[in-house]
Design a protein around this motif. Structure first.
Motif, PDB file in Angstrom:
ATOM      1  N   PHE A  75       0.827  -1.202   0.000  1.00  0.00           N
ATOM      2  CA  PHE A  75       0.000   0.000   0.000  1.00  0.00           C
ATOM      3  C   PHE A  75       0.864   1.257   0.000  1.00  0.00           C
ATOM      4  O   PHE A  75       0.604   2.200  -0.762  1.00  0.00           O
ATOM      5  CB  PHE A  75      -0.925  -0.010   1.216  1.00  0.00           C
ATOM      6  N   ARG A  76       1.900   1.274   0.850  1.00  0.00           N
ATOM      7  CA  ARG A  76       2.788   2.443   0.879  1.00  0.00           C
ATOM      8  C   ARG A  76       3.486   2.647  -0.455  1.00  0.00           C
ATOM      9  O   ARG A  76       3.664   3.771  -0.915  1.00  0.00           O
ATOM     10  CB  ARG A  76       3.817   2.272   1.993  1.00  0.00           C
ATOM     11  N   LYS A  77       3.890   1.553  -1.099  1.00  0.00           N
ATOM     12  CA  LYS A  77       4.546   1.645  -2.409  1.00  0.00           C
ATOM     13  C   LYS A  77       3.580   2.209  -3.449  1.00  0.00           C
ATOM     14  O   LYS A  77       3.964   3.050  -4.264  1.00  0.00           O
ATOM     15  CB  LYS A  77       5.049   0.250  -2.817  1.00  0.00           C
ATOM     16  N   GLN A  78       2.323   1.751  -3.416  1.00  0.00           N
ATOM     17  CA  GLN A  78       1.340   2.261  -4.376  1.00  0.00           C
ATOM     18  C   GLN A  78       1.068   3.743  -4.145  1.00  0.00           C
ATOM     19  O   GLN A  78       0.956   4.517  -5.107  1.00  0.00           O
ATOM     20  CB  GLN A  78       0.035   1.470  -4.269  1.00  0.00           C
ATOM     21  N   VAL A  79       0.956   4.159  -2.889  1.00  0.00           N
ATOM     22  CA  VAL A  79       0.735   5.574  -2.593  1.00  0.00           C
ATOM     23  C   VAL A  79       1.923   6.397  -3.070  1.00  0.00           C
ATOM     24  O   VAL A  79       1.758   7.473  -3.663  1.00  0.00           O
ATOM     25  CB  VAL A  79       0.490   5.781  -1.079  1.00  0.00           C
ATOM     26  N   SER A  80       3.129   5.882  -2.853  1.00  0.00           N
ATOM     27  CA  SER A  80       4.330   6.583  -3.306  1.00  0.00           C
ATOM     28  C   SER A  80       4.354   6.695  -4.835  1.00  0.00           C
ATOM     29  O   SER A  80       4.648   7.765  -5.381  1.00  0.00           O
ATOM     30  CB  SER A  80       5.565   5.836  -2.812  1.00  0.00           C
ATOM     31  N   ASN A  81       4.030   5.610  -5.521  1.00  0.00           N
ATOM     32  CA  ASN A  81       4.004   5.639  -6.986  1.00  0.00           C
ATOM     33  C   ASN A  81       2.956   6.604  -7.509  1.00  0.00           C
ATOM     34  O   ASN A  81       3.188   7.330  -8.478  1.00  0.00           O
ATOM     35  CB  ASN A  81       3.751   4.245  -7.541  1.00  0.00           C
ATOM     36  N   ARG A  82       1.791   6.625  -6.873  1.00  0.00           N
ATOM     37  CA  ARG A  82       0.723   7.537  -7.320  1.00  0.00           C
ATOM     38  C   ARG A  82       1.096   8.984  -7.094  1.00  0.00           C
ATOM     39  O   ARG A  82       0.817   9.843  -7.927  1.00  0.00           O
ATOM     40  CB  ARG A  82      -0.578   7.205  -6.597  1.00  0.00           C
ATOM     41  N   SER A  83       1.726   9.275  -5.961  1.00  0.00           N
ATOM     42  CA  SER A  83       2.125  10.661  -5.713  1.00  0.00           C
ATOM     43  C   SER A  83       3.225  11.091  -6.689  1.00  0.00           C
ATOM     44  O   SER A  83       3.224  12.230  -7.161  1.00  0.00           O
ATOM     45  CB  SER A  83       2.575  10.847  -4.269  1.00  0.00           C
ATOM     46  N   LYS A  84       4.148  10.182  -7.005  1.00  0.00           N
ATOM     47  CA  LYS A  84       5.187  10.509  -7.993  1.00  0.00           C
ATOM     48  C   LYS A  84       4.571  10.739  -9.360  1.00  0.00           C
ATOM     49  O   LYS A  84       4.962  11.659 -10.083  1.00  0.00           O
ATOM     50  CB  LYS A  84       6.211   9.374  -8.081  1.00  0.00           C
ATOM     51  N   ALA A  85       3.580   9.919  -9.725  1.00  0.00           N
ATOM     52  CA  ALA A  85       2.926  10.082 -11.024  1.00  0.00           C
ATOM     53  C   ALA A  85       2.147  11.395 -11.077  1.00  0.00           C
ATOM     54  O   ALA A  85       2.167  12.098 -12.093  1.00  0.00           O
ATOM     55  CB  ALA A  85       1.997   8.901 -11.296  1.00  0.00           C
ATOM     56  N   ALA A  86       1.476  11.743  -9.990  1.00  0.00           N
ATOM     57  CA  ALA A  86       0.731  13.009  -9.961  1.00  0.00           C
ATOM     58  C   ALA A  86       1.685  14.195 -10.039  1.00  0.00           C
ATOM     59  O   ALA A  86       1.408  15.182 -10.735  1.00  0.00           O
ATOM     60  CB  ALA A  86      -0.103  13.084  -8.690  1.00  0.00           C
ATOM     61  N   LEU A  87       2.817  14.111  -9.357  1.00  0.00           N
ATOM     62  CA  LEU A  87       3.816  15.181  -9.408  1.00  0.00           C
ATOM     63  C   LEU A  87       4.401  15.299 -10.809  1.00  0.00           C
ATOM     64  O   LEU A  87       4.565  16.403 -11.335  1.00  0.00           O
ATOM     65  CB  LEU A  87       4.921  14.905  -8.385  1.00  0.00           C
ATOM     66  N   ARG A  88       4.692  14.165 -11.429  1.00  0.00           N
ATOM     67  CA  ARG A  88       5.227  14.166 -12.785  1.00  0.00           C
ATOM     68  C   ARG A  88       4.216  14.770 -13.766  1.00  0.00           C
ATOM     69  O   ARG A  88       4.560  15.554 -14.640  1.00  0.00           O
ATOM     70  CB  ARG A  88       5.565  12.735 -13.190  1.00  0.00           C
ATOM     71  N   LYS A  89       2.932  14.440 -13.585  1.00  0.00           N
ATOM     72  CA  LYS A  89       1.897  14.970 -14.471  1.00  0.00           C
ATOM     73  C   LYS A  89       1.742  16.474 -14.285  1.00  0.00           C
ATOM     74  O   LYS A  89       1.596  17.215 -15.265  1.00  0.00           O
ATOM     75  CB  LYS A  89       0.571  14.270 -14.208  1.00  0.00           C
ATOM     76  N   SER A  90       1.789  16.932 -13.037  1.00  0.00           N
ATOM     77  CA  SER A  90       1.669  18.375 -12.800  1.00  0.00           C
ATOM     78  C   SER A  90       2.882  19.114 -13.368  1.00  0.00           C
ATOM     79  O   SER A  90       2.748  20.228 -13.877  1.00  0.00           O
ATOM     80  CB  SER A  90       1.499  18.669 -11.318  1.00  0.00           C
ATOM     81  N   ASP A  91       4.072  18.504 -13.303  1.00  0.00           N
ATOM     82  CA  ASP A  91       5.256  19.117 -13.901  1.00  0.00           C
ATOM     83  C   ASP A  91       5.138  19.161 -15.426  1.00  0.00           C
ATOM     84  O   ASP A  91       5.522  20.146 -16.054  1.00  0.00           O
ATOM     85  CB  ASP A  91       6.523  18.350 -13.515  1.00  0.00           C
ATOM     86  N   ASP A  92       4.603  18.093 -16.016  1.00  0.00           N
ATOM     87  CA  ASP A  92       4.416  18.067 -17.468  1.00  0.00           C
ATOM     88  C   ASP A  92       3.385  19.099 -17.906  1.00  0.00           C
ATOM     89  O   ASP A  92       3.562  19.766 -18.921  1.00  0.00           O
ATOM     90  CB  ASP A  92       3.980  16.673 -17.935  1.00  0.00           C
ATOM     91  N   ASP A  93       2.317  19.243 -17.139  1.00  0.00           N
ATOM     92  CA  ASP A  93       1.291  20.243 -17.480  1.00  0.00           C
ATOM     93  C   ASP A  93       1.840  21.660 -17.352  1.00  0.00           C
ATOM     94  O   ASP A  93       1.568  22.521 -18.184  1.00  0.00           O
ATOM     95  CB  ASP A  93       0.064  20.091 -16.574  1.00  0.00           C
ATOM     96  N   ALA A  94       2.623  21.913 -16.330  1.00  0.00           N
ATOM     97  CA  ALA A  94       3.214  23.233 -16.139  1.00  0.00           C
ATOM     98  C   ALA A  94       4.260  23.505 -17.213  1.00  0.00           C
ATOM     99  O   ALA A  94       4.382  24.618 -17.714  1.00  0.00           O
ATOM    100  CB  ALA A  94       3.848  23.339 -14.757  1.00  0.00           C
ATOM    101  N   GLY A  95       5.011  22.498 -17.593  1.00  0.00           N
ATOM    102  CA  GLY A  95       6.045  22.659 -18.610  1.00  0.00           C
ATOM    103  C   GLY A  95       5.454  22.859 -19.993  1.00  0.00           C
ATOM    104  O   GLY A  95       5.990  23.595 -20.809  1.00  0.00           O
ATOM    105  N   SER A  96       4.303  22.241 -20.313  1.00  0.00           N
ATOM    106  CA  SER A  96       3.710  22.373 -21.642  1.00  0.00           C
ATOM    107  C   SER A  96       3.086  23.750 -21.829  1.00  0.00           C
ATOM    108  O   SER A  96       3.036  24.262 -22.935  1.00  0.00           O
ATOM    109  CB  SER A  96       2.659  21.283 -21.872  1.00  0.00           C
ATOM    110  N   GLY A  97       2.633  24.405 -20.761  1.00  0.00           N
ATOM    111  CA  GLY A  97       2.066  25.746 -20.872  1.00  0.00           C
ATOM    112  C   GLY A  97       3.141  26.789 -21.084  1.00  0.00           C
ATOM    113  O   GLY A  97       2.909  27.835 -21.671  1.00  0.00           O
ATOM    114  N   ALA A  98       4.339  26.554 -20.642  1.00  0.00           N
ATOM    115  CA  ALA A  98       5.427  27.520 -20.761  1.00  0.00           C
ATOM    116  C   ALA A  98       6.114  27.434 -22.115  1.00  0.00           C
ATOM    117  O   ALA A  98       6.797  28.349 -22.527  1.00  0.00           O
ATOM    118  CB  ALA A  98       6.444  27.294 -19.658  1.00  0.00           C
ATOM    119  N   GLN A  99       5.919  26.336 -22.853  1.00  0.00           N
ATOM    120  CA  GLN A  99       6.581  26.196 -24.143  1.00  0.00           C
ATOM    121  C   GLN A  99       5.828  27.012 -25.192  1.00  0.00           C
ATOM    122  O   GLN A  99       4.630  27.185 -25.140  1.00  0.00           O
ATOM    123  CB  GLN A  99       6.601  24.725 -24.567  1.00  0.00           C
TER     124      GLN A  99
END
Length: 105
Positions: A75-99
């Motif tokens: 469960f802890r591993k899944q929560v960690s993976n989901r938070s990393k994926a959400a952070l990665r997605k938010s970084d990708d969304d922020a990066g695509s608006g600046a390009q």
């Protein structure tokens, strides 16, 4: 603080069972000596059998993690993976608006 059942506390049900068995043995011994000795012999045989099984087959499994602990780690591993994926997605969304794309020139 809540104690995990895997950590072996005094609130473990086996200690209550052992305590009540000794209390019953003491009451029977006080009531009748021969009956108490028979109950004590039976209690000793059960304890010896339990000790043999523990030593022979390692039933408590202290060397191996319990199912509960494995599920918690999963469960802890899944929560960690989901938070990393959400952070990665938010970084990708922020990066695509600046390009600057072809329409923004």
């Amino acid at each position: 603080m809540v104690v995990s059942p895997d950590e072996g506390s005094f609130l473990d049900p086996k200690w209550f069972v052992i305590g009540f068995a000794f209390a019953a043995f003491a009451l029977i011994l006080h009531y009748d000596l021969r009956l108490g000795l028979a109950a004590g012999t039976l209690l000793g045989l059960v304890a010896a059998l339990w000790l043999y099984l523990v030593l022979r087959f390692s039933l408590p499994g202290r060397s191996q993690p319990s199912e509960r602990r494995l599920m918690e780690e999963r469960f802890r591993k899944q929560v960690s993976n989901r938070s990393k994926a959400a952070l990665r997605k938010s970084d990708d969304d922020a990066g695509s608006g600046a390009q600057s794309g072809p329409d923004t020139l």
